[in-house]
Design a protein around this motif. Structure first.
Motif, PDB file in Angstrom:
ATOM      1  N   LEU A  33      68.033 -15.163  24.894  1.00  0.00           N
ATOM      2  CA  LEU A  33      68.009 -14.793  23.479  1.00  0.00           C
ATOM      3  C   LEU A  33      67.905 -13.277  23.302  1.00  0.00           C
ATOM      4  N   ASP A  34      68.616 -12.774  22.280  1.00  0.00           N
ATOM      5  CA  ASP A  34      68.458 -11.358  21.943  1.00  0.00           C
ATOM      6  C   ASP A  34      67.267 -11.209  20.981  1.00  0.00           C
ATOM      7  N   GLU A  35      66.973  -9.994  20.570  1.00  0.00           N
ATOM      8  CA  GLU A  35      65.797  -9.748  19.727  1.00  0.00           C
ATOM      9  C   GLU A  35      65.866 -10.511  18.399  1.00  0.00           C
ATOM     10  N   ALA A  36      67.029 -10.541  17.775  1.00  0.00           N
ATOM     11  CA  ALA A  36      67.168 -11.251  16.501  1.00  0.00           C
ATOM     12  C   ALA A  36      66.915 -12.747  16.697  1.00  0.00           C
ATOM     13  N   GLU A  37      67.463 -13.305  17.761  1.00  0.00           N
ATOM     14  CA  GLU A  37      67.268 -14.733  18.037  1.00  0.00           C
ATOM     15  C   GLU A  37      65.817 -15.040  18.399  1.00  0.00           C
ATOM     16  N   LEU A  38      65.164 -14.131  19.101  1.00  0.00           N
ATOM     17  CA  LEU A  38      63.740 -14.318  19.398  1.00  0.00           C
ATOM     18  C   LEU A  38      62.930 -14.371  18.100  1.00  0.00           C
ATOM     19  N   GLY A  39      63.286 -13.533  17.160  1.00  0.00           N
ATOM     20  CA  GLY A  39      62.626 -13.546  15.855  1.00  0.00           C
ATOM     21  C   GLY A  39      62.860 -14.854  15.123  1.00  0.00           C
ATOM     22  N   GLN A  40      64.088 -15.366  15.208  1.00  0.00           N
ATOM     23  CA  GLN A  40      64.409 -16.648  14.581  1.00  0.00           C
ATOM     24  C   GLN A  40      63.589 -17.768  15.212  1.00  0.00           C
ATOM     25  N   PHE A  41      63.486 -17.733  16.529  1.00  0.00           N
ATOM     26  CA  PHE A  41      62.732 -18.755  17.241  1.00  0.00           C
ATOM     27  C   PHE A  41      61.259 -18.708  16.831  1.00  0.00           C
ATOM     28  N   GLU A  42      60.691 -17.512  16.734  1.00  0.00           N
ATOM     29  CA  GLU A  42      59.303 -17.361  16.300  1.00  0.00           C
ATOM     30  C   GLU A  42      59.110 -17.927  14.892  1.00  0.00           C
ATOM     31  N   THR A  43      60.070 -17.674  14.016  1.00  0.00           N
ATOM     32  CA  THR A  43      60.006 -18.203  12.652  1.00  0.00           C
ATOM     33  C   THR A  43      60.030 -19.725  12.670  1.00  0.00           C
ATOM     34  N   LEU A  44      60.888 -20.296  13.504  1.00  0.00           N
ATOM     35  CA  LEU A  44      60.954 -21.755  13.619  1.00  0.00           C
ATOM     36  C   LEU A  44      59.633 -22.316  14.145  1.00  0.00           C
ATOM     37  N   LEU A  45      59.017 -21.625  15.084  1.00  0.00           N
ATOM     38  CA  LEU A  45      57.745 -22.097  15.638  1.00  0.00           C
ATOM     39  C   LEU A  45      56.611 -22.019  14.619  1.00  0.00           C
ATOM     40  N   ASP A  46      56.775 -21.215  13.584  1.00  0.00           N
ATOM     41  CA  ASP A  46      55.767 -21.122  12.527  1.00  0.00           C
ATOM     42  C   ASP A  46      55.799 -22.341  11.600  1.00  0.00           C
ATOM     43  N   LEU A  47      56.876 -23.106  11.642  1.00  0.00           N
ATOM     44  CA  LEU A  47      57.010 -24.264  10.762  1.00  0.00           C
ATOM     45  C   LEU A  47      56.112 -25.413  11.212  1.00  0.00           C
ATOM     46  N   PRO A  48      55.685 -26.242  10.258  1.00  0.00           N
ATOM     47  CA  PRO A  48      54.962 -27.461  10.640  1.00  0.00           C
ATOM     48  C   PRO A  48      55.868 -28.362  11.488  1.00  0.00           C
ATOM     49  N   ASP A  49      55.251 -29.165  12.346  1.00  0.00           N
ATOM     50  CA  ASP A  49      56.010 -30.015  13.270  1.00  0.00           C
ATOM     51  C   ASP A  49      57.081 -30.849  12.579  1.00  0.00           C
ATOM     52  N   ASN A  50      56.714 -31.549  11.518  1.00  0.00           N
ATOM     53  CA  ASN A  50      57.672 -32.441  10.857  1.00  0.00           C
ATOM     54  C   ASN A  50      58.844 -31.688  10.251  1.00  0.00           C
ATOM     55  N   ASP A  51      58.596 -30.525   9.680  1.00  0.00           N
ATOM     56  CA  ASP A  51      59.679 -29.718   9.113  1.00  0.00           C
ATOM     57  C   ASP A  51      60.631 -29.238  10.209  1.00  0.00           C
ATOM     58  N   LEU A  52      60.072 -28.766  11.305  1.00  0.00           N
ATOM     59  CA  LEU A  52      60.896 -28.309  12.418  1.00  0.00           C
ATOM     60  C   LEU A  52      61.709 -29.458  12.995  1.00  0.00           C
ATOM     61  N   TRP A  53      61.081 -30.601  13.179  1.00  0.00           N
ATOM     62  CA  TRP A  53      61.785 -31.765  13.716  1.00  0.00           C
ATOM     63  C   TRP A  53      62.921 -32.190  12.785  1.00  0.00           C
ATOM     64  N   ASP A  54      62.676 -32.175  11.473  1.00  0.00           N
ATOM     65  CA  ASP A  54      63.718 -32.532  10.512  1.00  0.00           C
ATOM     66  C   ASP A  54      64.895 -31.575  10.593  1.00  0.00           C
ATOM     67  N   MET A  55      64.634 -30.306  10.818  1.00  0.00           N
ATOM     68  CA  MET A  55      65.722 -29.337  10.941  1.00  0.00           C
ATOM     69  C   MET A  55      66.503 -29.558  12.238  1.00  0.00           C
ATOM     70  N   ILE A  56      65.818 -29.861  13.310  1.00  0.00           N
ATOM     71  CA  ILE A  56      66.491 -30.088  14.595  1.00  0.00           C
ATOM     72  C   ILE A  56      67.341 -31.350  14.539  1.00  0.00           C
ATOM     73  N   THR A  57      66.837 -32.379  13.872  1.00  0.00           N
ATOM     74  CA  THR A  57      67.567 -33.652  13.801  1.00  0.00           C
ATOM     75  C   THR A  57      68.513 -33.709  12.611  1.00  0.00           C
ATOM     76  N   LEU A  58      68.714 -32.574  11.957  1.00  0.00           N
ATOM     77  CA  LEU A  58      69.669 -32.426  10.858  1.00  0.00           C
ATOM     78  C   LEU A  58      69.291 -33.181   9.594  1.00  0.00           C
ATOM     79  N   LYS A  59      68.023 -33.543   9.439  1.00  0.00           N
ATOM     80  CA  LYS A  59      67.589 -34.173   8.190  1.00  0.00           C
ATOM     81  C   LYS A  59      67.438 -33.126   7.099  1.00  0.00           C
ATOM     82  N   GLU A  60      67.225 -31.874   7.496  1.00  0.00           N
ATOM     83  CA  GLU A  60      67.160 -30.748   6.571  1.00  0.00           C
ATOM     84  C   GLU A  60      67.968 -29.607   7.165  1.00  0.00           C
TER      85      GLU A  60
END
Length: 76
Positions: A33-60
């Motif tokens: 990952l580049d710096e921008a992608e690392l920042g995106q990943f950190e933002t995703l890790l800040d999400l609650p588990d269910n919200d992150l899971w919904d985004m990964i499974t395309l529910k959101e």
């Protein structure tokens, strides 16, 4: 190196499925990952588990700025 260790620690979540996906992501993509992608990943890790899971499974769809890393997570 501390950034990697911190990210691995943050990938330990309450949902087993999320743990598995995040650990696989760390093993396969994190080092590439580049710096921008690392920042995106950190933002995703800040999400609650269910919200992150919904985004990964395309529910959101989530924030368009997070899509590059989100697409990688969906590949694992």
């Amino acid at each position: 190196m501390k950034k990697l260790e911190r990210a691995r620690w943050r990938c330990r979540r309450g949902l087993l499925e999320l743990d598995i996906v995040l650990q696989r992501f760390m093993d396969e993509y994190y080092a590439k990952l580049d710096e921008a992608e690392l920042g995106q990943f950190e933002t995703l890790l800040d999400l609650p588990d269910n919200d992150l899971w919904d985004m990964i499974t395309l529910k959101e769809t989530g924030n368009g700025n997070l899509q590059p890393v989100l697409r990688l997570l969906q590949k694992v």
